[in-house]
Design a protein around this motif. Structure first.
Motif, short mmCIF file in Angstrom:
data_model
loop_
_atom_site.label_atom_id
_atom_site.label_comp_id
_atom_site.label_asym_id
_atom_site.label_seq_id
_atom_site.Cartn_x
_atom_site.Cartn_y
_atom_site.Cartn_z
N GLY A 93 0.84 -1.20 0.00
CA GLY A 93 0.00 0.00 0.00
C GLY A 93 0.87 1.24 0.00
O GLY A 93 2.08 1.17 -0.24
N TYR A 107 -3.68 -5.92 2.00
CA TYR A 107 -3.67 -4.46 1.82
C TYR A 107 -3.57 -3.81 3.20
O TYR A 107 -4.27 -4.20 4.14
CB TYR A 107 -4.94 -3.99 1.09
CG TYR A 107 -4.85 -2.53 0.70
CD1 TYR A 107 -3.85 -2.09 -0.17
CD2 TYR A 107 -5.74 -1.59 1.21
CE1 TYR A 107 -3.75 -0.75 -0.52
CE2 TYR A 107 -5.64 -0.26 0.86
CZ TYR A 107 -4.64 0.16 -0.01
OH TYR A 107 -4.53 1.48 -0.35
N GLU A 136 -4.56 -1.24 4.71
CA GLU A 136 -5.74 -0.73 5.43
C GLU A 136 -6.54 -1.87 6.08
O GLU A 136 -7.13 -1.69 7.15
CB GLU A 136 -6.62 0.06 4.47
CG GLU A 136 -7.62 0.95 5.19
CD GLU A 136 -8.51 1.68 4.22
OE1 GLU A 136 -7.98 2.27 3.24
OE2 GLU A 136 -9.74 1.66 4.42
N TYR A 155 -10.24 -6.11 0.87
CA TYR A 155 -9.74 -5.64 -0.42
C TYR A 155 -9.15 -6.75 -1.26
O TYR A 155 -8.46 -7.63 -0.76
CB TYR A 155 -8.70 -4.54 -0.19
CG TYR A 155 -9.29 -3.33 0.46
CD1 TYR A 155 -10.23 -2.55 -0.21
CD2 TYR A 155 -8.92 -2.96 1.75
CE1 TYR A 155 -10.79 -1.43 0.38
CE2 TYR A 155 -9.47 -1.84 2.36
CZ TYR A 155 -10.40 -1.08 1.66
OH TYR A 155 -10.95 0.01 2.25
N GLU A 210 -7.37 -5.36 -7.45
CA GLU A 210 -7.91 -3.99 -7.46
C GLU A 210 -7.00 -3.05 -6.69
O GLU A 210 -6.65 -1.96 -7.15
CB GLU A 210 -9.33 -4.05 -6.87
CG GLU A 210 -10.06 -2.73 -6.80
CD GLU A 210 -10.06 -2.17 -5.38
OE1 GLU A 210 -9.87 -0.95 -5.24
OE2 GLU A 210 -10.23 -2.96 -4.41
N ARG A 211 -6.53 -3.48 -5.51
CA ARG A 211 -5.72 -2.60 -4.64
C ARG A 211 -4.31 -2.36 -5.18
O ARG A 211 -3.68 -1.36 -4.85
CB ARG A 211 -5.66 -3.17 -3.22
CG ARG A 211 -6.95 -2.92 -2.47
CD ARG A 211 -7.09 -1.46 -2.10
NE ARG A 211 -8.45 -1.02 -2.38
CZ ARG A 211 -8.99 0.11 -1.91
NH1 ARG A 211 -8.29 0.90 -1.14
NH2 ARG A 211 -10.21 0.44 -2.24
N LYS A 238 -3.68 -1.75 -8.17
CA LYS A 238 -3.85 -0.60 -9.08
C LYS A 238 -3.80 0.70 -8.30
O LYS A 238 -3.18 1.67 -8.68
CB LYS A 238 -5.22 -0.69 -9.80
CG LYS A 238 -5.29 -1.73 -10.86
CD LYS A 238 -6.61 -1.63 -11.60
CE LYS A 238 -6.84 -2.89 -12.41
NZ LYS A 238 -8.24 -3.16 -12.69
N LYS A 239 -4.49 0.70 -7.15
CA LYS A 239 -4.53 1.89 -6.30
C LYS A 239 -3.14 2.20 -5.74
O LYS A 239 -2.74 3.36 -5.63
CB LYS A 239 -5.52 1.63 -5.14
CG LYS A 239 -6.26 2.87 -4.73
CD LYS A 239 -7.34 2.56 -3.72
CE LYS A 239 -7.54 3.75 -2.83
NZ LYS A 239 -8.40 4.78 -3.20
N THR A 240 -2.42 1.14 -5.40
CA THR A 240 -1.07 1.32 -4.86
C THR A 240 -0.15 1.91 -5.92
O THR A 240 0.59 2.87 -5.65
CB THR A 240 -0.54 -0.05 -4.37
OG1 THR A 240 -1.45 -0.56 -3.40
CG2 THR A 240 0.83 0.08 -3.73
N ALA A 246 -1.07 3.69 -8.43
CA ALA A 246 -1.51 5.09 -8.64
C ALA A 246 -0.91 5.99 -7.56
O ALA A 246 -0.49 7.12 -7.83
CB ALA A 246 -3.03 5.16 -8.63
N TRP A 247 -0.83 5.49 -6.32
CA TRP A 247 -0.26 6.31 -5.23
C TRP A 247 1.20 6.64 -5.54
O TRP A 247 1.63 7.79 -5.40
CB TRP A 247 -0.39 5.59 -3.88
CG TRP A 247 0.04 6.49 -2.75
CD1 TRP A 247 -0.75 7.38 -2.08
CD2 TRP A 247 1.36 6.64 -2.21
NE1 TRP A 247 0.00 8.07 -1.14
CE2 TRP A 247 1.30 7.64 -1.19
CE3 TRP A 247 2.59 6.04 -2.47
CZ2 TRP A 247 2.41 8.04 -0.44
CZ3 TRP A 247 3.71 6.45 -1.72
CH2 TRP A 247 3.61 7.43 -0.73
N ASN A 266 1.50 9.17 -8.23
CA ASN A 266 1.10 10.52 -7.80
C ASN A 266 2.02 11.10 -6.73
O ASN A 266 1.78 12.21 -6.26
CB ASN A 266 -0.33 10.49 -7.23
CG ASN A 266 -1.35 10.27 -8.32
OD1 ASN A 266 -1.12 10.70 -9.45
ND2 ASN A 266 -2.43 9.59 -8.00
#
Ligand code: NAD
Ligand code: TYD
Length: 334
Positions: free
Chosen positions: A182, A218, A220, A296, A300-301, A303-305, A307-308, A311
């Motif tokens: 994460g 994940y 969280e 989670y 899917e997660r 992808k979010k990781t 993206a973090w 960014n």
């Protein structure tokens, strides 16, 4: 609720502090962290001025500072502080023994003397040692068979917890989680290392045959489990926290490359890690009986990781160049 956290500037600790501040309006958090290379004040930059949060620079092996914070009467202590990277433990094991064993003993002694009602020691699935594909997932009652100086030092910390329980009747909760991923994870661990290398078109050094298996959680989900245990965990008990998500390293590597649209030619097979554990897997039925489940999904997660990290390129640059360590040297006399 007054919470004393150790190692809150690291990956899981900083996620946990964010989690608590979001979840509880009325909370006081003190974060004791030694600011090693893995502790980054930037991980908590957004909450640094929150009146519910205070940072204290210090070492968990320093009984004086630990006693001072325990005498403020926290309702709960959650201890994340550790040397946490297996590869580093192969060439600098003494740091691991100091923090992960002596540090745990200092905290336990102080917590016992100050009669702290709830103490959560954050441990790891690595204490169970390596499983083969045929083995059943590890249970909380399984023997400890650590392979690396890291996992041996964490197992020793767990044994100290149990010794304090038996000898002094001081009861502590132990959590043993699987591999977390994460935001804010230091890019020495495989997922952030491979994401940041791939972003920079650098090789991804895959150990051995790439078929080692880890169970991915994940971060969280782990934070939610720890918060649940503060309220519903039984002192003296051990709880596995896993993601029910066993994946090979080659799968993780290819997934990262695909999502970043980078070629598989970046994969570079390198010499295996000495003592490399083949597989970890956790039986999580005990904590699921308290109502927790990993929510989670990895596909899917991840992808979010990614993206973090995309960014937060300033964070990556700061961590990779070690700029923050120069700042610590100047301001914290490290
Ligand atoms: P991390 O390496 O990112 O952070 C460790 C933190 O502890 C840093 O902020 C560091 O400055 C601090 N610290 C180190 N020595 C200290 C000392 N002597 N006194 C005070 N602070 C000190 O680690 P992480 O990945 O966030 O892991 C947190 C805990 O969770 C560890 O106990 C680790 O064993 C356990 N764990 C981690 C994972 C994982 O996948 N990351 C999985 C299972 C268990
Ligand atoms: P790591 O993130 O170091 O966690 P741990 O060893 O504590 O599980 O490594 C996860 C897996 O990835 C592990 O099987 C070792 C492998 N790995 C590589 O193949 N290459 C690397 O550069 C690293 C750091 C790990």
């Amino acid at each position: 609720m007054k919470v004393l956290i150790t190692g809150g500037c690291g990956f899981i600790g900083s996620n946990f502090i964010h989690y608590l501040l979001k979840k509880y309006r009325s909370i006081k958090i003190t974060n004791l962290d030694f600011l090693t290379y893995a502790g980054n004040l930037a991980n908590l930059k957004d909450v640094a001025k929150d009146p519910r949060y205070q940072f204290v620079h210090g070492d968990i092996t320093d009984g004086k500072i630990v006693n001072r914070l325990m005498s403020c009467d926290p309702d709960v202590v959650v201890s994340f502080a550790a040397e946490s990277h297996v590869d580093r433990s192969l060439y600098q094991p003494s740091n691991f023994l100091r923090t992960n064993i002596l540090g745990v003993q200092v905290l336990l002694e102080s917590a016992r003397q100050h009669n702290i009602k709830r103490f959560i020691q954050i441990s790891t699935d690595e204490v169970y040692g390596s499983l083969s594909l045929k083995d059943k997932a590890s249970n909380e009652t399984d023997p400890l068979v650590p392979s690396s100086p890291y996992s041996a030092s964490k197992a020793a910390g767990d044994l100290l917890v149990k010794a304090y329980e038996k000898t002094f009747g001081y009861k502590t909760i132990i959590t043993r989680s699987s591999n977390n991923y994460g935001p804010y994870q230091f890019p020495e661990k495989v997922i952030p290392l491979f994401i940041t290398n791939a972003m920079a078109d650098k090789p991804l050094p895959l150990y051995g045959d790439g078929m080692n298996i880890r169970d991915w959680l994940y971060v969280e989900d782990n934070c939610r489990a720890i918060a649940l245990l503060i309220n519903k965990g039984t002192p003296g008990e051990i709880y596995n926290i896993g993601g029910n998500c066993e994946r090979t390293n080659i799968y993780i590597t290819k997934t990262i490359l695909k999502l970043l649209n980078k070629p598989t030619s970046l994969i570079t097979y390198v010499k295996d890690r000495p003592g490399h554990d083949r597989r970890y897997a956790l039986n999580i039925s005990k904590i699921t009986r308290l109502g927790w489940y990993p929510e989670y999904k990895f596909e899917e997660r991840i992808k979010k990781t990614i993206a973090w990290y995309l960014n937060n390129q300033d964070w990556i640059k700061q961590v990779k160049t070690g700029e923050y360590l120069k700042f610590y040297k100047k301001h914290y006399k490290i």
